[in-house]
Design an enzyme around this catalytic site. Structure first.
Site, PDB file in Angstrom:
ATOM      1  N   GLY A   1       0.785  -1.246  -0.086  1.00 33.92           N
ATOM      2  CA  GLY A   1       0.002   0.220  -0.068  1.00 33.92           C
ATOM      3  C   GLY A   1       1.012   1.439  -0.103  1.00 33.92           C
ATOM      4  O   GLY A   1       2.033   1.074   0.378  1.00 33.92           O
ATOM      5  N   THR A   2       0.480   2.400  -0.444  1.00 28.67           N
ATOM      6  CA  THR A   2       1.237   3.510  -0.782  1.00 28.67           C
ATOM      7  C   THR A   2       0.927   4.730   0.290  1.00 28.67           C
ATOM      8  O   THR A   2       1.022   4.763   1.401  1.00 28.67           O
ATOM      9  CB  THR A   2       1.442   3.806  -1.998  1.00 28.67           C
ATOM     10  N   THR A   3       0.482   5.630  -0.530  1.00 28.98           N
ATOM     11  CA  THR A   3       0.299   7.095   0.227  1.00 28.98           C
ATOM     12  C   THR A   3      -0.755   7.358   1.197  1.00 28.98           C
ATOM     13  O   THR A   3      -1.709   7.198   0.883  1.00 28.98           O
ATOM     14  CB  THR A   3       0.431   8.168  -0.870  1.00 28.98           C
TER      15      THR A   3
END
Lengths: 280, 274
Positions: free
Chosen positions: A50-52
């Site tokens: 998962g990122t931001t």
């Protein structure tokens, strides 16, 4: 492994003095605890990431938002992953890093907070909640060393704060369990965070209301998605928009309804379009 | 060496039952009843922090009468059990029926195996999506389990409270009415001239998403309190009379009007008292 069953409660259930669900699991069902795995080198493993996540305070509360993308190597593993979780009435956690590890962490964390509150009859203080999360991140260090790092960002509304307008707080963590209070009023984690943070730096207004804060968060995520391939931008075809949670004294932690996020996204897109038109 | 005195198993069990029953009767009464939007717990409890009523899980509540230390350890164990269950599987896999069974097994084992039985009586309740799905279980010191269809009374002098509630209880009442019924019941259990002490009140609210359990305290509780002193007694009589009259009629539709009349009756009673 001791699974819950219909027989009598074991004497340990009746006599244990801990108020912590994690401690209870450690004694009763250690295999359900995260971070107790024998790992080799997992850096070659392409688990979804998962990122931001971005968070910012506003007058009378705090907002946290996340994009919806998970990537595994160069492919998109999920388009509509949820990375922002309400963990109790006045707190929420956003996750970045290896999705499986992070989801397990946040799930256990939410149970931990509710468990403490039910057993003791009062909720943990905001700092107590943050410290608990730090310990849980630290417990994951071995796994992080093997390449499966997961880092949360915690936001909460401090009901004991002297000034209710400034009671929203943001706390970030590193993989070793370090706990950092973000006194600047905004923060971002994950691969798109440098871009999101630059955007927040320009747009952040501590006296804004909740709607303006939601819009700022959406704009920051848009900028992150613009430059970071692992961050998902708004998907108007599938109608997948970022997720935002706001926490205020009156409403507690609530997911902002999709219509409002859609409207905020449209507003940001319009703004960008007209700025581009004007430059021509 | 002296031989231990022989006691028949019947005698042993009788003694233990009597011991537990006496202990439970020493406390004050707790009432749990079903109302339109879920379940209501009302307990007379002088302490604001040592609770008799508690949240167990998202849709499950707990009430107890008897010895505090014993039901408190059962409460904690119950929370541990359901949290583990919900964490290992899913939150929807936790049910009051299952928890009640576990409690029954535990109490039964303690009753037969240990020298001293637990002096407790428990209520486990779950609020469903519709009133028909609401569940209310009573667990006694010996591990018996009873599914109560309408209301239950535990601890203290239960007989007068139960007979009073049988008179005044109306299915599908609104919260304020259900609370008035519970208070009338508790008052019936008081010895002559005694005042009803501090109340601990909580509900399992069907319409609350997530965690349905909510305590009712402070101003909200004061607002619910029907009245006190002579006026309340008048209202009791009035409600009783009305109840008999309304028995044949459809209960739900009569409710608002009935409450209004009872209210007038109370005011009139106040006037007479002065």
């Amino acid at each position: 492994m001791e699974q819950p069953q219909a027989g009598p409660l074991s004497p340990a259930y009746l006599s244990m003095s801990t108020s912590s669900f994690t401690e209870f699991l450690r004694a009763q069902s250690p295999d359900l605890l995260p971070g107790r795995r024998q790992l080799g080198d997992a850096t070659s493993l392409q688990a979804p990431h998962g990122t931001t996540i971005v968070a910012l305070t506003f007058s009378g509360g705090v907002a946290i938002a996340g994009d919806r993308r998970a990537t595994a190597g160069n492919t998109i593993a999920a388009r509509d992953l949820e990375k922002v979780y309400i963990t109790d009435a006045y707190s929420a956690v956003g996750i970045a890093g290896t999705a499986g590890i992070a989801l397990e962490l946040v799930r256990l964390y939410a149970v931990e907070l509710a468990h403490y509150e039910k057993i003791e009859g009062v909720a943990l203080s905001l700092d107590g909640k943050a410290n608990k999360l730090a310990t849980m991140v630290r417990a994951n260090l071995d796994v992080a060393m093997a390449g499966l790092a997961a880092v949360p960002m915690f936001v909460g509304y401090d009901t004991d704060a002297a000034d209710p307008a400034r009671a929203g707080r943001i706390i970030s963590f590193d993989v070793t369990g370090g706990r950092y209070e973000e006194r600047g009023g905004f923060h971002a984690i994950g691969s798109g965070s440098p871009y999101a943070k630059s955007a927040l730096k320009k747009l952040y207004d501590p006296d804004a209301d909740a709607d303006a804060a939601v819009r700022t968060a959406v704009a920051a995520l848009y900028d992150a998605a613009d430059d970071d391939a692992a961050t998902g931008g708004p998907d108007t075809v599938r109608r997948i928009y970022p997720q935002v949670v706001t926490i205020t004294a009156e409403e507690g932690a609530v997911h902002v309804p999709e219509e409002r996020i859609e409207a905020a996204t449209e507003a940001v897109l319009d703004e960008r379009r007209s700025a581009r038109e004007a430059r021509r | 060496m002296t031989l231990p005195i022989y006691a028949s198993p019947e005698q042993l069990m009788r003694d233990r039952s009597e011991y537990a029953r006496k202990g439970i009767a020493r406390g004050r009464s707790v009432v749990a009843l079903k109302y339109a939007d879920g379940l209501l717990f009302v307990a007379e409890n002088p302490s604001a922090t040592l609770h008799k009523i508690s949240e167990i899980y998202d849709r499950i509540g707990f009430a107890a009468a008897g010895r505090y230390s014993e039901y408190e350890s059962l409460r904690r164990a119950g929370i541990r059990h359901v949290d583990l269950q919900g964490y290992a599987y899913d939150r929807r896999d936790v049910s009051a029926r299952q928890l009640a069974n576990v409690y029954a097994q535990t109490l039964g084992a303690i009753f037969t195996e240990q020298v001293k039985p637990f002096e407790v009586e428990l209520a486990v309740a779950e609020v469903g999506a519709r009133p028909e799905e609401d569940q209310l279980f009573r667990l006694t010191y010996d591990g018996s389990i009873v599914d109560e269809p309408r209301f239950l009374v535990m601890g203290g002098q239960t007989d007068p409270v139960v007979s009073k509630l049988k008179e005044v209880y109306v299915e599908g009442s609104a919260l304020a009415e259900a609370f008035a019924q519970a208070v009338q019941g508790l008052k019936a259990g008081l010895s002559n001239g005694a005042e009803l002490g501090k109340l601990e009140v909580a509900i399992l609210d069907r319409h609350r998403p997530g965690r349905a359990f909510r305590r009712i305290t402070g101003a909200e509780l004061d607002a619910l309190m029907p009245a006190n002193g002579d006026g309340a007694k008048e209202q009791d009589k009035q409600a009783q009379g009305e109840d008999k009259g309304a028995k044949q009629a459809t209960a739900d539709k009569k409710e608002p009007g009935k409450a209004g009349e009872a209210d007038k009756g109370r005011q009139a009673g106040d006037g007479q008292g002065e």
